[in-house]
Design a protein around this motif. Sequence first.
Motif, mmCIF file in Angstrom:
data_model
loop_
_atom_site.group_PDB
_atom_site.id
_atom_site.type_symbol
_atom_site.label_atom_id
_atom_site.label_comp_id
_atom_site.label_asym_id
_atom_site.label_seq_id
_atom_site.Cartn_x
_atom_site.Cartn_y
_atom_site.Cartn_z
ATOM 1 N N ASP A 35 0.971 -1.059 -0.040
ATOM 2 C CA ASP A 35 0.021 0.121 -0.020
ATOM 3 C C ASP A 35 0.755 1.142 -0.090
ATOM 4 O O ASP A 35 0.578 2.410 -0.768
ATOM 5 C CB ASP A 35 -0.800 0.040 1.060
ATOM 6 N N MET A 36 1.974 1.064 0.719
ATOM 7 C CA MET A 36 2.821 2.461 0.910
ATOM 8 C C MET A 36 3.665 2.806 -0.497
ATOM 9 O O MET A 36 3.769 3.862 -0.852
ATOM 10 C CB MET A 36 4.049 2.320 2.073
ATOM 11 N N THR A 37 3.857 1.619 -1.139
ATOM 12 C CA THR A 37 4.474 1.755 -2.547
ATOM 13 C C THR A 37 3.450 2.170 -3.927
ATOM 14 O O THR A 37 3.574 2.971 -4.647
ATOM 15 C CB THR A 37 5.617 0.890 -2.740
ATOM 16 N N ALA A 41 1.707 7.142 -5.310
ATOM 17 C CA ALA A 41 1.586 8.076 -6.679
ATOM 18 C C ALA A 41 0.282 8.440 -6.861
ATOM 19 O O ALA A 41 -0.092 9.645 -7.183
ATOM 20 C CB ALA A 41 2.240 7.537 -7.931
ATOM 21 N N GLY A 42 -0.632 7.387 -6.704
ATOM 22 C CA GLY A 42 -2.190 7.832 -6.779
ATOM 23 C C GLY A 42 -2.697 8.705 -5.961
ATOM 24 O O GLY A 42 -3.516 9.429 -6.314
ATOM 25 N N GLY A 50 7.375 9.912 3.171
ATOM 26 C CA GLY A 50 7.158 8.739 3.809
ATOM 27 C C GLY A 50 8.364 7.450 3.497
ATOM 28 O O GLY A 50 8.322 6.442 4.081
ATOM 29 N N HIS A 51 9.482 8.122 2.858
ATOM 30 C CA HIS A 51 10.520 6.832 2.686
ATOM 31 C C HIS A 51 11.214 6.441 3.862
ATOM 32 O O HIS A 51 11.318 5.238 3.935
ATOM 33 C CB HIS A 51 11.372 7.600 1.537
ATOM 34 N N GLN A 52 11.521 7.282 4.694
ATOM 35 C CA GLN A 52 12.189 6.741 5.886
ATOM 36 C C GLN A 52 11.090 5.814 6.915
ATOM 37 O O GLN A 52 11.745 4.797 7.255
ATOM 38 C CB GLN A 52 12.595 7.837 6.726
#
Length: 112
Positions: A35-37, A41-42, A50-52
Motif C-alpha cells: 500500500d505504501m508503494t 503516486a495515486g 514517507g520514504h524513511q
Amino acid sequence: MNHKTDFANLIARRLQTAEQALDQALAEISLLTHDMTRHRAGARFAAQAGHQALVDVQAAAGALVEGRSRLVASHDRLARIARTLGIIVTAGGPLEGKDQPAGGATALALDA
C-alpha cells in the motif's frame, strides 16, 4: 498421559501459535509495504514522502524474519529433545503432517 507429555504438548501449542502470529505479522507488513508503494503516486505523494517510514517498515520485517528463524530453530530443537526423551507430542495443528525437508534437515539448514 504424564506431566512431561502434558508440558510438551502445551509448549508445542504455544510454539505453533507464535509461529502463526509471526507469519500473520509478516503478511500484514507485506500488505503495508504494498500500500505504501503502490498507492503513493495515486495519492499524489512524492517519493520522498514517507520514504524513511518505508525503510523502518522493512527493517521491522527483517527483524520478524530473524525472529521466525529463531522460532523454527527452537521448534526443531524441541522436537529432537522430545524424540530423545520418548515424548509423543500430540498437539498437532491444522498444518501438522505437512511436508518436511528430507533427512530431518530444517529449512534453515537447506538455505545455508
